[in-house]
Design an enzyme around this catalytic site. Sequence first.
Site, PDB file in Angstrom:
ATOM      1  N   TYR A 143       0.826  -1.211   0.000  1.00 49.98           N
ATOM      2  CA  TYR A 143       0.000   0.000   0.000  1.00 49.98           C
ATOM      3  C   TYR A 143       0.861   1.263   0.000  1.00 49.98           C
ATOM      4  O   TYR A 143       0.417   2.324  -0.439  1.00 49.98           O
ATOM      5  CB  TYR A 143      -0.899   0.040   1.244  1.00 49.98           C
ATOM      6  CG  TYR A 143      -2.216  -0.682   1.102  1.00 49.98           C
ATOM      7  CD1 TYR A 143      -2.263  -2.026   0.752  1.00 49.98           C
ATOM      8  CD2 TYR A 143      -3.420  -0.018   1.338  1.00 49.98           C
ATOM      9  CE1 TYR A 143      -3.479  -2.688   0.644  1.00 49.98           C
ATOM     10  CE2 TYR A 143      -4.633  -0.673   1.232  1.00 49.98           C
ATOM     11  CZ  TYR A 143      -4.656  -2.006   0.882  1.00 49.98           C
ATOM     12  OH  TYR A 143      -5.860  -2.652   0.784  1.00 49.98           O
ATOM     13  N   LYS A 192       3.285 -15.331   2.707  1.00 43.98           N
ATOM     14  CA  LYS A 192       3.451 -16.091   1.470  1.00 43.98           C
ATOM     15  C   LYS A 192       4.944 -16.391   1.350  1.00 43.98           C
ATOM     16  O   LYS A 192       5.614 -16.052   0.361  1.00 43.98           O
ATOM     17  CB  LYS A 192       2.906 -15.265   0.287  1.00 43.98           C
ATOM     18  CG  LYS A 192       2.840 -16.010  -1.033  1.00 43.98           C
ATOM     19  CD  LYS A 192       1.772 -17.094  -1.075  1.00 43.98           C
ATOM     20  CE  LYS A 192       1.892 -17.897  -2.364  1.00 43.98           C
ATOM     21  NZ  LYS A 192       1.037 -19.095  -2.371  1.00 43.98           N
TER      22      LYS A 192
END
Length: 357
Positions: A143, A192
């Site tokens: 972001y 991840k």
Amino acid sequence: MGVYNLAVIKGDGIGPEIVGEALKVLDRIGNKFGHEFNCTEVLAGGCAIDSEGECLPEKTVEVCKKSDAVILGAVGGPKWDNLEGGKRPERALLGLREKLGLFANLRPAIIHNALSDASPIKKEIVGDSLDILIVRELTGGIYFGDRGYREGKYGVEAYDTEAYSEREIRRIAKTAFEAAMSRNKRLTSVDKANVLESSRFWRKIVIEVSKEYPEVELDHMYVDNAAMQLIRNPKHFDVIVTSNIFGDILSDEASQITGSIGMLPSASLGEGSFGMYEPIHGSAPDIAGKGTANPIATILSMAMMLRYSFKLNKEAEAIENAVAKALDSGSRTLDLAGDGSPYVSTEEMGRIIVENI
Ligand code: IPM
Ligand code: MG
């Protein structure tokens, strides 16, 4: 007895309606428990673009910084959808999070007993209740990373960057471990790490921080698996800690397990007691002005504010109990009522909750 100064950002779409009801609830709390909540209304989002020419006017940031907490409805709408990225109303949210240093976003996903039928997940899986807390990192990651356009292998390409520093991971991990300590002492860190370097670093630092919390049972899950387990076995989770973007996605998913996104509050916190409190849902322009929005997420955000920023636990519980009572007595806004079932308006739901306090 306390005096609290609040900055209030109603925002766009259903924002003014739901914040209106939340302020009535706060007023009732003030009267009943003898506190004074002084509200200063400021603009952010699409309405600020229209009247001030920018989504996050400096004055708004100044007022927020001087206040004890910020209440926010929602920002954005189709009217501003064609503006370029940096000028969109959503930018106001990101700017507030960044400028106010609100790096930790707490998003509880709770199924109320009275609403256990509203969950789209089978009863054998969710049971009568569910209580998950998502701790989302809020001022880092993709972001806020480097972004832009560049010449790539196949011509011009657009890019965004996911990056996390040790400091950022450490502080959000600490927030999550502390939250786990006050709950069932289980923490799942979602990443991840099988693909992303930033995730491998995330995992390493979370493991380091876990040494300070030997009582907390820590596990790690890849985000794709976590998305699956939330549906398959939601009871696995107590507290989830994850990055900005994974938290954005998983918190919407978790909200659906509870039956309606209209129910979920959030708290965005920094180092001190200051915080910003808002529903996790958006501005819902399709239903704005119709009086059908569910004000409960915003009202429950007031409870989070009382608890986290002001340490007013009794008052926070009074709100939560009043909401539970309204639901137990069968009051439903449109999003919660089944097809064709009767429902109450935004204002009626607000009034019922106020009366229950
Ligand atoms: C949220 C919202 C925001 C986010 C948008 C509106 C920028 O989806 O608070 O979850 O992505 O953080
Ligand atoms: Mg979101």
